[in-house]
Design a protein around this motif. Structure first.
Motif, short mmCIF file in Angstrom:
data_model
loop_
_atom_site.label_atom_id
_atom_site.label_comp_id
_atom_site.label_asym_id
_atom_site.label_seq_id
_atom_site.Cartn_x
_atom_site.Cartn_y
_atom_site.Cartn_z
N GLU A 129 38.26 35.27 34.48
CA GLU A 129 38.23 33.68 35.93
C GLU A 129 37.56 34.52 36.78
O GLU A 129 37.29 33.16 37.62
N SER A 130 37.06 35.39 37.16
CA SER A 130 36.77 35.39 38.59
C SER A 130 34.93 36.04 37.98
O SER A 130 34.49 35.51 39.56
N CYS A 131 34.02 36.55 37.40
CA CYS A 131 32.85 36.45 37.46
C CYS A 131 32.54 35.62 35.97
O CYS A 131 31.25 35.74 35.85
N GLY A 132 33.27 35.27 34.75
CA GLY A 132 32.50 35.29 34.10
C GLY A 132 32.42 35.85 33.11
O GLY A 132 31.94 35.57 31.66
N HIS A 133 32.25 37.33 33.14
CA HIS A 133 32.32 38.15 32.29
C HIS A 133 33.25 37.95 31.11
O HIS A 133 34.25 37.84 31.31
N ASN A 134 32.70 38.95 30.03
CA ASN A 134 34.19 38.89 29.00
C ASN A 134 34.80 40.37 29.38
O ASN A 134 33.90 41.27 29.55
N ILE A 135 35.75 39.64 28.90
CA ILE A 135 37.03 41.11 29.50
C ILE A 135 37.00 42.33 28.29
O ILE A 135 37.31 41.65 27.44
N SER A 136 36.62 43.39 28.00
CA SER A 136 36.71 44.45 27.59
C SER A 136 37.54 44.11 26.43
O SER A 136 38.80 43.87 26.44
N PRO A 193 47.59 41.53 26.93
CA PRO A 193 46.79 40.48 25.73
C PRO A 193 46.54 39.12 26.94
O PRO A 193 45.55 37.92 26.38
N TYR A 194 47.27 38.83 27.82
CA TYR A 194 47.36 38.00 28.51
C TYR A 194 45.85 37.88 29.74
O TYR A 194 46.28 37.45 30.78
N ALA A 195 45.93 39.56 30.36
CA ALA A 195 45.01 39.12 31.06
C ALA A 195 44.06 37.82 31.43
O ALA A 195 43.36 37.70 30.27
N THR A 196 43.40 37.69 32.47
CA THR A 196 42.69 36.99 32.61
C THR A 196 41.47 37.64 33.86
O THR A 196 40.30 36.56 34.13
N LEU A 197 41.42 38.39 34.02
CA LEU A 197 40.15 39.88 35.32
C LEU A 197 39.69 40.93 33.84
O LEU A 197 40.77 41.44 33.92
N CYS A 198 38.70 40.27 34.19
CA CYS A 198 37.70 42.35 33.80
C CYS A 198 38.94 43.10 34.89
O CYS A 198 39.15 42.48 35.56
N ILE A 199 38.40 44.27 34.37
CA ILE A 199 38.73 45.41 35.17
C ILE A 199 38.11 45.78 36.28
O ILE A 199 39.25 45.96 37.14
N LYS A 200 37.00 44.99 36.11
CA LYS A 200 36.71 45.10 37.82
C LYS A 200 36.86 44.67 38.56
O LYS A 200 37.15 44.36 39.87
N CYS A 201 36.83 43.05 38.52
CA CYS A 201 37.73 42.62 39.13
C CYS A 201 38.77 41.92 39.48
O CYS A 201 39.57 42.03 41.05
N GLN A 202 39.61 42.96 38.63
CA GLN A 202 41.07 43.02 38.32
C GLN A 202 41.38 44.03 40.04
O GLN A 202 41.80 44.64 41.00
N ARG A 203 40.29 45.42 39.82
CA ARG A 203 40.54 46.16 41.28
C ARG A 203 40.06 45.75 42.36
O ARG A 203 40.70 46.23 43.12
N GLU A 204 39.06 45.21 42.31
CA GLU A 204 38.61 44.47 43.24
C GLU A 204 40.20 42.99 44.10
O GLU A 204 40.25 43.65 44.99
N LEU A 205 41.09 42.64 43.10
CA LEU A 205 41.60 42.09 43.81
C LEU A 205 43.11 43.02 44.28
O LEU A 205 43.27 42.94 45.80
N GLU A 206 42.94 43.86 43.53
CA GLU A 206 44.09 44.88 43.81
C GLU A 206 43.33 45.93 45.29
O GLU A 206 44.70 46.04 46.02
#
Length: 150
Positions: free
Chosen positions: A86-93, A101-114
């Motif tokens: 939802e943040s960067c528009g790239h595929n979530i791995s 299964p209900y992740a809406t952010l990729c790992i990179k964006c989730q880390r930045e948010l945290e």
């Protein structure tokens, strides 16, 4: 396995988990709403009942939040947005989606948010059982509790 097949498998997992959570929540809510037939007992019994009700209420809140996230993921599948950050528009791995299964952010964006949350001081101290508004050392840690239920 192709990404599309993996996403279809995740859909089945989400549907099963959604159905299980709905059943659990229905049971939790009916248990909270039921009136205890025998209200006799001492203060310890009343305290244990109150703690039990609070734990059920908190579990229902967590389960309800997870159910909402699952419903959101299923809706994103219907609209073709599932698996896209939802943040960067790239595929979530796929590995991340299989783990959550209900992740809406990729790992990179989730880390930045945290990291943003941690730097703004909005991190929650989960080691505390209660949060009191006073500055005094009156918080109760889970390790401070002793219950004798014999």
């Amino acid at each position: 396995m192709a990404r599309k097949d993996a996403l279809m498998n995740l859909r089945q997992i989400l549907l099963k988990r959604r159905d299980a959570l709905r059943k659990v929540l229905a049971g939790d809510l009916s248990q909270l709403n039921s009136v205890r037939p025998n209200m006799s007992g001492d203060m310890v019994d009343a305290a244990l009942d109150a703690v039990h009700d609070e734990i059920i209420s908190q579990l229902a809140e967590v389960e309800s939040r997870e159910l909402a996230q699952i419903e959101n993921a299923l809706e994103r599948m219907r609209t073709g947005q599932y698996g896209i950050c939802e943040s960067c528009g790239h595929n979530i791995s796929l590995a991340r989606l299989q783990a959550l299964p209900y992740a809406t952010l990729c790992i990179k964006c989730q880390r930045e948010l945290e990291q943003e949350m941690a730097s703004s001081g909005s991190e929650v101290d989960w080691s505390r059982l209660t949060e009191l508004p006073s500055e005094a050392d009156t918080d109760v840690s889970i390790n401070d509790l002793e219950l004798d239920v014999s």
